[in-house]
Each structure stands twice: as structure tokens, then as C-alpha cells.
Write a protein that holds these residues in place. Sequence first.
Motif, PDB file in Angstrom:
ATOM      1  N   TYR A  79     -17.197  98.213  48.618  1.00 12.27           N
ATOM      2  CA  TYR A  79     -17.037  98.773  49.593  1.00 12.27           C
ATOM      3  C   TYR A  79     -18.173  98.744  51.055  1.00 12.27           C
ATOM      4  O   TYR A  79     -18.030  98.023  51.466  1.00 12.27           O
ATOM      5  CB  TYR A  79     -17.459 100.327  49.285  1.00 12.27           C
ATOM      6  N   ASP A  80     -19.481  99.328  50.416  1.00 13.50           N
ATOM      7  CA  ASP A  80     -20.371  99.103  51.005  1.00 13.50           C
ATOM      8  C   ASP A  80     -21.287  97.701  51.870  1.00 13.50           C
ATOM      9  O   ASP A  80     -20.857  97.869  52.569  1.00 13.50           O
ATOM     10  CB  ASP A  80     -22.373  99.504  50.525  1.00 13.50           C
ATOM     11  N   MET A  83     -18.106  97.703  53.771  1.00 13.42           N
ATOM     12  CA  MET A  83     -17.939  98.202  54.986  1.00 13.42           C
ATOM     13  C   MET A  83     -19.655  97.629  56.465  1.00 13.42           C
ATOM     14  O   MET A  83     -19.705  97.715  57.546  1.00 13.42           O
ATOM     15  CB  MET A  83     -18.938  99.265  55.247  1.00 13.42           C
ATOM     16  N   LEU A 104      -4.386 103.830  49.405  1.00 15.30           N
ATOM     17  CA  LEU A 104      -4.685 103.592  50.065  1.00 15.30           C
ATOM     18  C   LEU A 104      -5.908 105.229  50.054  1.00 15.30           C
ATOM     19  O   LEU A 104      -6.980 105.672  50.333  1.00 15.30           O
ATOM     20  CB  LEU A 104      -4.593 104.349  51.260  1.00 15.30           C
ATOM     21  N   GLU A 105      -4.711 105.949  49.757  1.00  8.83           N
ATOM     22  CA  GLU A 105      -5.387 108.017  48.931  1.00  8.83           C
ATOM     23  C   GLU A 105      -6.719 107.917  48.497  1.00  8.83           C
ATOM     24  O   GLU A 105      -7.642 108.665  48.220  1.00  8.83           O
ATOM     25  CB  GLU A 105      -4.696 108.377  48.403  1.00  8.83           C
ATOM     26  N   PRO A 108     -12.185 105.753  50.117  1.00  7.14           N
ATOM     27  CA  PRO A 108     -13.240 105.875  51.091  1.00  7.14           C
ATOM     28  C   PRO A 108     -13.300 105.733  52.154  1.00  7.14           C
ATOM     29  O   PRO A 108     -11.915 104.755  52.957  1.00  7.14           O
ATOM     30  CB  PRO A 108     -14.519 105.979  50.671  1.00  7.14           C
ATOM     31  N   PRO A 109     -13.518 106.239  53.346  1.00  4.04           N
ATOM     32  CA  PRO A 109     -13.063 106.015  55.170  1.00  4.04           C
ATOM     33  C   PRO A 109     -13.028 104.602  55.092  1.00  4.04           C
ATOM     34  O   PRO A 109     -13.832 104.511  55.000  1.00  4.04           O
ATOM     35  CB  PRO A 109     -13.829 107.427  55.771  1.00  4.04           C
ATOM     36  N   LEU A 110     -12.204 104.118  56.128  1.00  4.18           N
ATOM     37  CA  LEU A 110     -11.906 102.659  55.767  1.00  4.18           C
ATOM     38  C   LEU A 110     -12.461 102.513  57.567  1.00  4.18           C
ATOM     39  O   LEU A 110     -11.715 102.542  58.399  1.00  4.18           O
ATOM     40  CB  LEU A 110     -10.698 102.647  55.859  1.00  4.18           C
ATOM     41  N   TYR A 111     -13.199 101.895  57.747  1.00  8.05           N
ATOM     42  CA  TYR A 111     -14.031 101.336  59.426  1.00  8.05           C
ATOM     43  C   TYR A 111     -13.604  99.892  59.477  1.00  8.05           C
ATOM     44  O   TYR A 111     -14.364  99.393  58.433  1.00  8.05           O
ATOM     45  CB  TYR A 111     -14.969 101.889  59.479  1.00  8.05           C
ATOM     46  N   LEU A 142      -3.685 100.348  60.491  1.00  7.25           N
ATOM     47  CA  LEU A 142      -4.552 101.695  60.740  1.00  7.25           C
ATOM     48  C   LEU A 142      -5.098 101.473  61.690  1.00  7.25           C
ATOM     49  O   LEU A 142      -6.351 102.123  61.799  1.00  7.25           O
ATOM     50  CB  LEU A 142      -5.715 101.110  59.289  1.00  7.25           C
ATOM     51  N   ASP A 143      -4.954 100.239  62.737  1.00  8.20           N
ATOM     52  CA  ASP A 143      -5.610 100.443  63.382  1.00  8.20           C
ATOM     53  C   ASP A 143      -4.536 100.180  64.361  1.00  8.20           C
ATOM     54  O   ASP A 143      -3.595  98.693  64.803  1.00  8.20           O
ATOM     55  CB  ASP A 143      -5.801  99.371  64.036  1.00  8.20           C
TER      56      ASP A 143
END
Length: 200
Positions: A79-80, A83, A104-105, A108-111, A142-143
Amino acid sequence: MFVARILYPIEVLGPGKRVGIWFAGCPRRCRGCSNPELWEKDPRYLTTPETVADLVFRIAKDHKIDGFTFTGGDPMMQYDALMTLIPLLAPISRDVLVYTGAFLEELPPLYGITALIDGEYREEENLCHPLIGSMNQRFFLLDEAYRVRYRRYLKSLDPTASPIQNFHAADGHISVGIHRPAFLRTTKTLPNTTKRKDNL
Ligand code: SF4
């Protein structure tokens, strides 16, 4: 981070001509996974987000890149690094499609992620959809800026055929796309009539 492959142009995993980036490392061991060679974080795949971005920018010098597709392995297991990498690629395209075995739930937050296909692969639910590996997996946009693009793309797909692209890479022949499950390989008729209801 561990990245096994960077391929272009990928035209079977998302709209347009994309750069496909395969992360190495996945603990899920789904039966029938099409990339078991990417379950381990092989040291030879060790790299950095900056190096990956540099390679992609080299592709972008001479080629139009419509987006990125991250798969693997499971990109969310890193993840890190993911991101960190996504913003580095944003000057080229902000269309980022990610496959993950997680829900998805639980993430962590997805940017910076445009669309997500989540859930582990279940071979018995593989109906050769052109984008979704097995029908338990879910597609999330998501966008909102990409709603029209993805709606058009999803409508353009033939739900009865999952196109495959073949590449010759340094580590051998690589076949990209949603492949038939093993138990259907010898059958002539595929049960492709299921209609999906995605959130578009
Ligand atoms: S989550 Fe994806 S990469 Fe991981 S084992 Fe399952 S199908 Fe393979």
C-alpha cells in the motif's frame, strides 16, 4: 517495493492503451490464480517507486498512455509504495485501475485511484468476463471525473469474450487478460450469460 513487470500497451485491462504494472507478492494463494509466479516477493523484483516512474516516463516520451492498471500479485499488499507511486505517475494520467484480493471496506484510504476491482479470485465463479476475474469480485468507480469514460468502456465490452494479449518479455511469454478457468479449458461453450450490475 517489488514490481515484476511493466508492460505497454495493455488494452485488455481498462480503457485505452495503458501501462500495466504487476506487483510481486500475494499471500492469498487463490486456486486457479493466473499469476502464481508472482506470489512471492522475489528479491530480483526489488525496486523503488522512483525507478518505476522513471521507466514509465520513458515509455511516455514516445507513446500515448491512457491510464495505468495495477495488478499482480496484490498491489494493496504494498500500500505505501502504491500510494507513493501513483502521484509520481499523475502527470501522465490520473486514470488508475487497481486489482486487489482485499475488500474495499478493509482497505486503508485510497488516494488517486480511479477504479478498483476487489475480492479474491474464485475459479468456480470465473465466467470469462472481459474485465472481472470472477463474478464475486466487485467493480468500484472511485473518481467521479471518470464516470463517463468507464461507463462507455464497460458498455463497449463484449461480456461473452475476454480478449487476451500476448507479450514476449525478458522472463518469457506473458499472457494478459482474464483467462478461462482450468475446468473450462476443454469445453466448447462458456456460461457467459450472467449480467453484472456495476455501480455505473
Ligand atoms: S489475490 Fe490475485 S494475485 Fe493473489 S492469489 Fe488471488 S488471484 Fe492470485
